[in-house]
Design an enzyme around this catalytic site. Structure first.
Site, PDB file in Angstrom:
ATOM      1  N   HIS B  77       0.842  -1.206   0.000  1.00 31.63           N
ATOM      2  CA  HIS B  77       0.000   0.000   0.000  1.00 31.63           C
ATOM      3  C   HIS B  77       0.872   1.250   0.000  1.00 31.63           C
ATOM      4  O   HIS B  77       0.669   2.167  -0.786  1.00 31.63           O
ATOM      5  CB  HIS B  77      -0.933  -0.030   1.216  1.00 31.63           C
ATOM      6  CG  HIS B  77      -1.554   1.288   1.560  1.00 31.63           C
ATOM      7  ND1 HIS B  77      -2.573   1.847   0.811  1.00 31.63           N
ATOM      8  CD2 HIS B  77      -1.303   2.181   2.553  1.00 31.63           C
ATOM      9  CE1 HIS B  77      -2.916   3.018   1.337  1.00 31.63           C
ATOM     10  NE2 HIS B  77      -2.158   3.249   2.389  1.00 31.63           N
ATOM     11  N   TYR B 257       8.909  15.731   1.418  1.00 31.81           N
ATOM     12  CA  TYR B 257       8.687  17.095   0.919  1.00 31.81           C
ATOM     13  C   TYR B 257       8.500  17.108  -0.587  1.00 31.81           C
ATOM     14  O   TYR B 257       7.824  17.985  -1.127  1.00 31.81           O
ATOM     15  CB  TYR B 257       9.815  18.028   1.361  1.00 31.81           C
ATOM     16  CG  TYR B 257       9.768  18.254   2.852  1.00 31.81           C
ATOM     17  CD1 TYR B 257       8.572  18.070   3.530  1.00 31.81           C
ATOM     18  CD2 TYR B 257      10.865  18.616   3.591  1.00 31.81           C
ATOM     19  CE1 TYR B 257       8.482  18.223   4.891  1.00 31.81           C
ATOM     20  CE2 TYR B 257      10.791  18.779   4.972  1.00 31.81           C
ATOM     21  CZ  TYR B 257       9.595  18.582   5.601  1.00 31.81           C
ATOM     22  OH  TYR B 257       9.511  18.738   6.955  1.00 31.81           O
ATOM     23  N   HIS B 302      15.051  12.346  12.744  1.00 31.21           N
ATOM     24  CA  HIS B 302      13.862  12.402  13.619  1.00 31.21           C
ATOM     25  C   HIS B 302      12.922  11.221  13.356  1.00 31.21           C
ATOM     26  O   HIS B 302      11.989  11.007  14.098  1.00 31.21           O
ATOM     27  CB  HIS B 302      13.125  13.749  13.511  1.00 31.21           C
ATOM     28  CG  HIS B 302      12.458  14.015  12.211  1.00 31.21           C
ATOM     29  ND1 HIS B 302      12.386  15.263  11.640  1.00 31.21           N
ATOM     30  CD2 HIS B 302      11.810  13.209  11.345  1.00 31.21           C
ATOM     31  CE1 HIS B 302      11.732  15.196  10.506  1.00 31.21           C
ATOM     32  NE2 HIS B 302      11.374  13.966  10.293  1.00 31.21           N
ATOM     33  N   HIS B 303      13.182  10.458  12.288  1.00 31.46           N
ATOM     34  CA  HIS B 303      12.415   9.227  12.054  1.00 31.46           C
ATOM     35  C   HIS B 303      12.958   8.076  12.885  1.00 31.46           C
ATOM     36  O   HIS B 303      12.423   6.981  12.843  1.00 31.46           O
ATOM     37  CB  HIS B 303      12.463   8.839  10.576  1.00 31.46           C
ATOM     38  CG  HIS B 303      11.816   9.840   9.687  1.00 31.46           C
ATOM     39  ND1 HIS B 303      10.473   9.789   9.370  1.00 31.46           N
ATOM     40  CD2 HIS B 303      12.292  10.941   9.064  1.00 31.46           C
ATOM     41  CE1 HIS B 303      10.172  10.806   8.568  1.00 31.46           C
ATOM     42  NE2 HIS B 303      11.253  11.524   8.374  1.00 31.46           N
ATOM     43  N   THR B 328       6.933  26.719   7.254  1.00 31.44           N
ATOM     44  CA  THR B 328       5.619  26.139   6.958  1.00 31.44           C
ATOM     45  C   THR B 328       4.523  27.046   7.485  1.00 31.44           C
ATOM     46  O   THR B 328       3.502  27.271   6.821  1.00 31.44           O
ATOM     47  CB  THR B 328       5.506  24.735   7.585  1.00 31.44           C
ATOM     48  OG1 THR B 328       6.684  24.004   7.266  1.00 31.44           O
ATOM     49  CG2 THR B 328       4.301  24.000   7.048  1.00 31.44           C
ATOM     50  N   LYS B 331       3.888  29.935   5.178  1.00 35.90           N
ATOM     51  CA  LYS B 331       3.030  29.593   4.048  1.00 35.90           C
ATOM     52  C   LYS B 331       1.557  29.664   4.426  1.00 35.90           C
ATOM     53  O   LYS B 331       0.740  30.256   3.717  1.00 35.90           O
ATOM     54  CB  LYS B 331       3.365  28.190   3.539  1.00 35.90           C
ATOM     55  CG  LYS B 331       4.690  28.158   2.822  1.00 35.90           C
ATOM     56  CD  LYS B 331       4.861  26.873   2.069  1.00 35.90           C
ATOM     57  CE  LYS B 331       5.927  27.011   1.029  1.00 35.90           C
ATOM     58  NZ  LYS B 331       5.474  27.725  -0.164  1.00 35.90           N
TER      59      LYS B 331
END
Lengths: 376, 526
Positions: B77, B257, B302-303, B328, B331
């Site tokens: 998936h 991203y 950070h993962h 972010t 934006k």
């Protein structure tokens, strides 16, 4: 008056819904506060960030909603022409940055507190992840055992088991032998794995850490309240990743000492068993138990195979006992077939090998614990 | 072959007749259409796998599939949705739109364009064929962590070579986009006059070129570990399983991203049109996109906060990750300011764009929470993470693709879509995507790990709610297929400008539908 009455009605209706049995499963919406100093700090930090996000969300979505309601063409809004403002851009770069600092400061101090495994621990437990079970070694006590998913749960979770799993307490979160620890002691946990990467996690302890082959990771905990705390393996580790619970039983110091004594006695009894000759019936009874816990998931209830090879009629189970013992001790590299030398003792191995050689329609000679000892 | 090319060296010709048009085409619009239809097909296949997952999780106990097959479903998936649905959809949009937006006749490298599309169906045929192999399809997660991934049986080399093919396709597509943007802009179209969709794709293309080879290298090391006796990731041979995670996420974080920057560009095109007001803070939008792209290279670990990094490393990656919230945020603030005191109408593209802003921001909030290392130890590998990335990828990336489809379909086909059906599609999607994913936040916080086929009883209620939302969301997307089909077949004729407030070369200078070769003479941009 009317508004107050309406309010009261709404509140009591909301409470009634929350309290109704239909909502029984819906009460767990938030992170647990847990039972360790770490877990409480983590919870407070979580709540602080959550509120920061909620407040920013209300402001941003509020401005959007205002705009959507009032600045719409159908209300006759005429578009303004402004399209930039350096002042605003600087403002909404600087303010979020300052807000981030208010999160970063407590986060840093909590992280430093959590990573302090160097200050003296009262005891050390080594945790080894295997597909799909945990091994606990009490480094100072010489106690070493495997913790599997509870056999009843293991049977119930098989497809087509016919068991209604909703009748099982703590379904999938119970083991045959929990990790028993005393409360109010600083416990250092050393984590590693034998095959693939696992992760040891109990939410109430406030932390998880990966168990990686070739690495020894460290974490510490200090449980402040007696009780049973449940968690899972949290890193995808293959087929039965979902069936690898962690159960920690925190008891008083006295109860812990009592448990230690019993555990040591049992270990001595097992060692004595390894020195004697076992009958076929004894081996078969013990072997079935070991097989169902360790082998069934891949090789099938009747040795018919599945993810693993079939044992019924297999040349190994019907061939030379030495090769069969060797296979179980060392495993098969590059497959999910692990070596069981570190997981099972001589008696368990002798029993399960004999069970495989005499059961499932196979007919080869049985082996004794002494054979395993010699082969190690 | 060269003779054939020579006879077609004529800029006024229309498309070739018959099926071979699609095989041989070098036209950016045809290739864009191929990409978009292919991505829709993959969206449905990946979606069907999601339905299997939600079906098994509908109630506790194992009812329908085996754990191994369940793991194959989550793995496939993800691979199909990431590499088959979201990325090709954005490349398809870039193919259609970049030449029209910058005033070019076509892409700079049309033959390579054909090739970069046509290797995709072969890549996915290979990947899907693993479902029928001994040992089943890959089941170690789309992240392919060793040592687990090395337990994959016959499917293993097919998985690796699929990744190579998809990587090749992405790199060629990216090079093409960079070459087009740098070389084929109309006179007067300076970089800082380009529409934001072009800007965001320009930056995305550089990300792709930078990280796809890294990914290809990482999986090749897996291949040699498996078959050629190396031990890059095998601790017993002196290697390091965690090294793979570092290399993978050095690709993986820019990758996420890659899947969201073009979405920012789409929303930045749609919101001004329907607010009838120019985009607020154009240059800050460009700088924010570039900052996000830069930061994406220094936040990968950070993962993997739980792998046991030194505390200094954890602090660095926490701070760097938190910084992403700043551009972010800029934006989102700019979009809200664009709406502010505008004159808004709410056609379907605008509805999807607004849905995007709100739901993506919610995904951003959970992203900020996940950035905080000590708390991430609790969230890591739970359904909280699943909720987070589905908010940014489904109600983020996919919603923006839906918005783009509604916004530009009338331009592409010359026909308006059915507005009533479009609105129904939006509302059903928005309601059910929240029913599907919002409860997963609760599940994660309550302690449910991700990637498990069966769960403890306290998770039963929210899983059922989530599954119901999943089935309904899945069904709703069939409506989208019908709307697209109906629009291609016919409908009310669209004007050249399509939308009252639309700006940009594709709306101002081209007919609806546009000619086969958009600009045979370069337009002047003031």
């Amino acid at each position: 008056m009317i508004t107050r009455a309406t309010n009261r009605l709404l509140v009591s209706a909301a409470l009634a819904i929350l309290a109704s049995p239909a909502m029984a499963g819906f009460d767990e919406l938030n992170l647990t506060q847990g039972v360790t100093p770490i877990s409480r700090e983590v919870y407070d930090l979580h709540m602080w960030i959550l509120w920061v996000c909620i407040i920013i969300g209300i402001i941003v979505f509020g401005a959007m909603a205002w705009s959507i309601i009032y600045h719409r063409k159908s209300k006759g809004a005429v578009p303004a022409t402004f399209h930039e403002s350096t002042k605003l851009e600087i403002l909404w770069t600087a303010v979020p940055f300052l807000i981030l600092i208010t999160i970063a400061v407590p986060a840093t101090s909590t992280l430093l507190y959590m990573s302090d495994t160097s200050t003296d621990a009262d005891m050390t437990i080594k945790v080894t992840g295997h597909q799909w079970k945990w091994q606990y070694e009490y480094m100072d006590e010489g106690i070493d055992f495997i913790s599997n998913l509870h056999p009843d749960h293991n049977n119930a979770r098989m497809k087509g088991s016919g068991t209604d799993v909703t009748t099982i307490d703590h379904y999938l979160l119970d083991v045959d032998e929990p990790l028993v620890v005393p409360v109010d002691k600083k416990i250092r946990l050393l984590l590693t794995a034998s095959d693939v990467i696992h992760a040891w996690w109990v939410p109430e302890l406030g932390q998880k850490q990966d168990a990686i082959p070739g690495y020894i990771n460290e974490m510490w905990t200090k449980i402040e309240k007696e009780g049973t705390y449940r968690g899972n393996c949290a890193e995808l580790c293959g087929k039965d990743h979902g069936f690898m619970p962690v159960v920690v039983k925190a008891v008083s110091e006295a109860d812990y000492q009592k448990w230690l004594g019993e555990k040591k006695q049992a270990a001595e009894a097992a060692a004595a068993g390894a020195d004697r000759e076992w009958t076929l019936d004894e081996l078969m009874a013990k072997g079935q138990q070991v097989y169902n816990t360790n082998c069934m998931a891949c090789h099938g209830m009747n040795g018919e195979g599945g993810v693993g090879k079939a044992i019924a009629g297999s040349p190994i189970a019907n061939g030379d006992a030495g090769a069969h013992i060797d296979l179980l001790l060392k495993g098969v590299a590059g497959t999910a077939m692990a070596g069981y030398a570190a997981i099972l003792n001589d008696v368990d191995l002798a029993a399960v090998i004999s069970y495989q050689r005499k059961g499932f329609g196979n007919d080869a000679d049985i082996v004794q614990p002494a054979d395993i000892k010699a082969a190690r | 072959m060269s003779e054939h090319v020579a006879t077609h060296d004529d800029h006024d010709h229309g498309p070739e007749k018959g099926l071979m048009r699609w095989v041989r085409t070098t036209n950016h619009k045809d290739i864009g259409t191929l990409y978009l239809l292919f991505s829709l097909l993959m969206f449905l296949i990946g979606g069907a796998m999601a339905m299997v997952i939600r079906l098994e999780l509908f109630q506790p106990g194992m009812q329908f599939v085996d754990p191994q097959f369940f793991n194959s479903m989550t793995t496939m998936h993800a691979l199909i949705m990431v590499f088959g649905a979201v990325m090709p959809a954005f490349v398809g949009l870039a193919n259609w739109l970049v030449p029209m937006m910058i005033g070019a006749p076509d892409m700079a490298l049309p033959r390579m364009n054909n090739w970069s599309f046509w290797i995709l169906p072969f890549g996915f045929a290979m990947l899907l064929s693993t479902l029928f192999m001994e040992g089943g399809a890959p089941a170690a997660g789309w992240t392919m962590y060793p040592p687990l991934v090395l337990q994959t049986q016959d499917a293993f080399p097919f998985l690796i070579f699929t990744v190579h093919i998809l990587g090749l396709s992405s790199i060629m597509g990216a090079i093409n986009i960079v070459a087009t943007i740098l070389n084929m802009r109309a006179p007067g179209m300076s970089l800082m006059k380009m529409p934001l969709f072009v800007w965001t794709w320009f930056i995305t293309a550089y990300l792709l070129i930078a990280v796809m080879p890294v990914f290809a290298g990482a999986v090749t090391m897996l291949l040699t570990d498996q078959y050629f006796g190396t031990s890059f990731f095998d601790a017993a041979g002196g290697g390091d399983p965690v090294l793979f995670q570092h290399v993978f996420w050095f690709f993986g974080h820019p990758e996420v991203y890659i899947m969201i920057l073009p979405a920012f560009g789409i929303v930045s095109a749609i919101v001004p049109t329907f607010a009838r007001k120019p985009l607020f803070g154009y240059s800050s939008m460009v700088y924010a996109t570039a900052s996000i792209a830069f930061l994406s290279f220094i936040v990968w670990a950070h993962h993997m906060f739980t792998v046991g990094m030194p505390v200094a490393g954890e602090l660095f990656f926490m701070y760097a990750t938190m910084l992403i919230a700043v551009p972010t945020g800029v934006k989102v603030f700019n979009w809200v300011s664009t709406m502010w005191r505008g004159s808004m109408t709410f056609e379907t593209p605008m509805l999807f764009a607004l849905g995007f802003i709100i739901l993506f921001t919610i995904g951003g909030f959970s992203g900020l929470m996940l950035a905080i290392t000590p708390v991430d130890f609790q969230y890591h590998d739970t359904y909280f993470v699943v909720a987070h990335f589905h908010y940014v990828l489904v109600s983020g990336a996919i919603f923006s693709i839906m918005a783009a489809a509604y916004y530009w379909l009338p331009k592409w086909t010359g026909n308006m879509y059915d507005e009533r059906l479009g609105k129904i599609h939006f509302w059903l999607s928005t309601i059910f995507v929240n029913v599907l994913f919002f409860p997963q936040h609760f599940l994660g916080l309550a302690g449910m790990p991700r990637r498990i086929p069966d769960y403890s009883l306290q998770f039963a209620d929210w899983n059922m709610v989530s599954s119901i939302g999943g089935f309904a969301f899945g069904l709703t997307q069939l409506l989208f297929c019908y709307i697209v089909y109906k629009t291609i077949k016919g409908g009310q004729k669209a004007t050249d400008r399509v939308w009252e407030g639309a700006t940009g070369l594709e709306f101002e200078k081209l007919s609806s539908p546009p000619p086969y070769h958009s600009f045979t003479e370069a337009p002047q941009v003031k």
